[in-house]
Design an enzyme around this catalytic site. Sequence first.
Site, PDB file in Angstrom:
ATOM      1  N   SER A   1      -6.068  12.590  -1.697  1.00 57.54           N
ATOM      2  CA  SER A   1      -6.045  11.216  -2.171  1.00 57.54           C
ATOM      3  C   SER A   1      -6.675  11.129  -3.565  1.00 57.54           C
ATOM      4  CB  SER A   1      -6.750  10.312  -1.151  1.00 57.54           C
ATOM      5  OG  SER A   1      -6.429   8.961  -1.345  1.00 57.54           O
TER       6      SER A   1
ATOM      7  N   GLU B   1       3.905   7.015   3.494  1.00 56.59           N
ATOM      8  CA  GLU B   1       2.712   6.581   2.764  1.00 56.59           C
ATOM      9  C   GLU B   1       3.058   5.671   1.579  1.00 56.59           C
ATOM     10  OE1 GLU B   1      -0.453   9.288   1.837  1.00 56.59           O
ATOM     11  OE2 GLU B   1       0.580  10.913   2.896  1.00 56.59           O
TER      12      GLU B   1
ATOM     13  N   HIS C   1      -1.571   8.833   6.119  1.00 58.44           N
ATOM     14  CA  HIS C   1      -2.253   9.335   4.933  1.00 58.44           C
ATOM     15  C   HIS C   1      -3.373  10.295   5.342  1.00 58.44           C
ATOM     16  CE1 HIS C   1      -3.843   9.178   0.845  1.00 58.44           C
ATOM     17  NE2 HIS C   1      -5.025   8.777   1.286  1.00 58.44           N
TER      18      HIS C   1
END
Length: 290
Positions: free
Chosen positions: A135, A230, A260
Amino acid sequence: MSFILRHTFKPRLARAKDALEARAIMNGGIFKTPPGVRITPAALGGVPGEWVEVGSGSLAGVLVYLHGGGYFACSTRTHRPYTTAFARRGFRVYAPNYRLAPEHPYPAALQDAVAVWRAVRAEAGGLPMALGGDSAGGGLSLATMLKLRDDGDPLPTAAVLFSPLTDLAGTGESRRTNDRRCAMFYGGSFERVTEFYVAAGGDPRDPLASPLYADLHGLPPLLIHVGADETLRDDSTQFAARARDAGVHVELTVWPAVPHVWQLFYPFVPEGRQSLDVAAAFLRRNFGTE
């Protein structure tokens, strides 16, 4: 797992009033350290963090792992599922607690990541080294490599990126089309990430904040894993396309159905273990230790 997250975590995070409340929600959860893994507090490059390693077995190389959390949340502790998994797969892992926004906006996290990389490299004893992150930590890994390249530093041998946040301007269609489908985030959630990380008046398309807009030539081989559902899917697919156009070797896999950073849930999600296995094999192959 996606059903649970969609009906618990996702609405709670969307209702958070500010960065501190959102941080408290994202910092929840306890992961039990697997047997045989040793965690040692350290501070390299002036940044606190921890070494994660096993006590025996052959060592494939060193991995600097940058945790996700939107640049404003999470820590080495929340992301031990990643670091302990790589340690058990033969890597010596260093994970830093880089400074978080909004108290420390861009470029504080980048400065910390670059300092950590240089300090770990000085201690690596000639072992091959890689960068990894998920991320925001994936975006930060890319920004770190770009900064190292521009400064003339040696680059990692390879990098593994899990659902990296590469575009703080949020131009990808998946921010809209996967708004309901994504198990963890609404597309608009990342507007707050940009607000927290990029100080007032800052440019969300700054290449060292949003690597999607960077000149990507000269980066090492990259592995990118992202979920098809996502909101961040296009941060990966668009970045992979631009990196390939710049001559970078990219192995991109878009996984169906998973949430995610599904690797965090590998004790319950088989695809998490599979993704980590593939990533570890990718690093060993590039290190020449497979």
